[in-house]
Design a protein around this motif. Sequence first.
Motif, PDB file in Angstrom:
ATOM      1  N   ALA A 152      -6.363   3.878   8.692  1.00  0.00           N
ATOM      2  CA  ALA A 152      -5.950   3.156   7.487  1.00  0.00           C
ATOM      3  C   ALA A 152      -5.246   1.853   7.841  1.00  0.00           C
ATOM      4  O   ALA A 152      -5.543   0.794   7.272  1.00  0.00           O
ATOM      5  N   ASP A 157      -3.502   4.622  -0.942  1.00  0.00           N
ATOM      6  CA  ASP A 157      -4.408   5.083   0.113  1.00  0.00           C
ATOM      7  C   ASP A 157      -3.983   6.490   0.535  1.00  0.00           C
ATOM      8  O   ASP A 157      -2.889   6.684   1.075  1.00  0.00           O
ATOM      9  N   HIS A 184      -1.707  -1.041  -3.855  1.00  0.00           N
ATOM     10  CA  HIS A 184      -2.891  -0.229  -3.586  1.00  0.00           C
ATOM     11  C   HIS A 184      -2.433   1.161  -3.155  1.00  0.00           C
ATOM     12  O   HIS A 184      -1.365   1.321  -2.561  1.00  0.00           O
ATOM     13  N   TRP A 186      -6.584  -1.893   6.894  1.00  0.00           N
ATOM     14  CA  TRP A 186      -5.786  -2.746   6.029  1.00  0.00           C
ATOM     15  C   TRP A 186      -5.329  -4.003   6.765  1.00  0.00           C
ATOM     16  O   TRP A 186      -5.280  -5.092   6.188  1.00  0.00           O
ATOM     17  N   VAL A 217       0.869  -1.174   0.000  1.00  0.00           N
ATOM     18  CA  VAL A 217       0.000   0.000   0.000  1.00  0.00           C
ATOM     19  C   VAL A 217       0.902   1.218   0.000  1.00  0.00           C
ATOM     20  O   VAL A 217       1.903   1.266   0.732  1.00  0.00           O
TER      21      VAL A 217
END
Length: 245
Positions: free
Chosen positions: A132, A79, A77, A136, A53
Amino acid sequence: MATLILVRHGRSTANTAGLLAGWTPGVALDERGAEQAAALPARLAAVPLAAAVTSPLQRCRETLAPLLAARPELALHTDDRIGECHYGDWSNRKLSELSDEPLMKIVQQHPSAAAFPGGETMRAMQARAVDAVREWNARIEEEHGSDAVFLMCSHGDIIKSLVADALGMHLDLFQRIHVGPCSVTAVRYTPTRPFLLRLGDTGDFGSLAPRPARAPDPAAADTATFESAAETGGNAVVGGGAGAA
């Protein structure tokens, strides 16, 4: 629960120039930062990663580029919640100039009260980053199991605030934590509390790989977490320092 590897981006052009980059576009890795990023795949070679991420900012994406090239199967990913603190009017200003601002004393000594003009508070920065990580962490565990390891590439103040949360420290103490460019910090989350396994580490991380499965021993259940933390400890670099871009 899962283990989180936090990578701070490599040294950037803003670091070299002494600027507080924030969300300023176009801030890239400098030559040294590119070298640090190129070394990251070998440093993490022994660790299976379930996902990566990243902050949306260029310097983080560039830091992960060599790792993704070495692991084309690794899902990436983005974020925004682990993006740099929104420094508002302070963004892209020289740190040497900001040192004379009255707010800088608050940022360094009482950050929970710091609100950047035209930006966000440091409390809000920490809250979004912690949210976050927790989300996650739950997702990775659900999809890949409790021994999974995942990686996040973020920024100095974000990582320091996450370490403070993991240690149960007040945000006002987070400036005592130091994480250098392209350093690796690792946190193992459990149902009861997190364990800090690495802090600002720039060495080898093979010991973060999950241990081979073995038959459970009920008598050892209460001490297993402490043994794991002890076996993966070491090589940690702990120091003070100011916030970093």
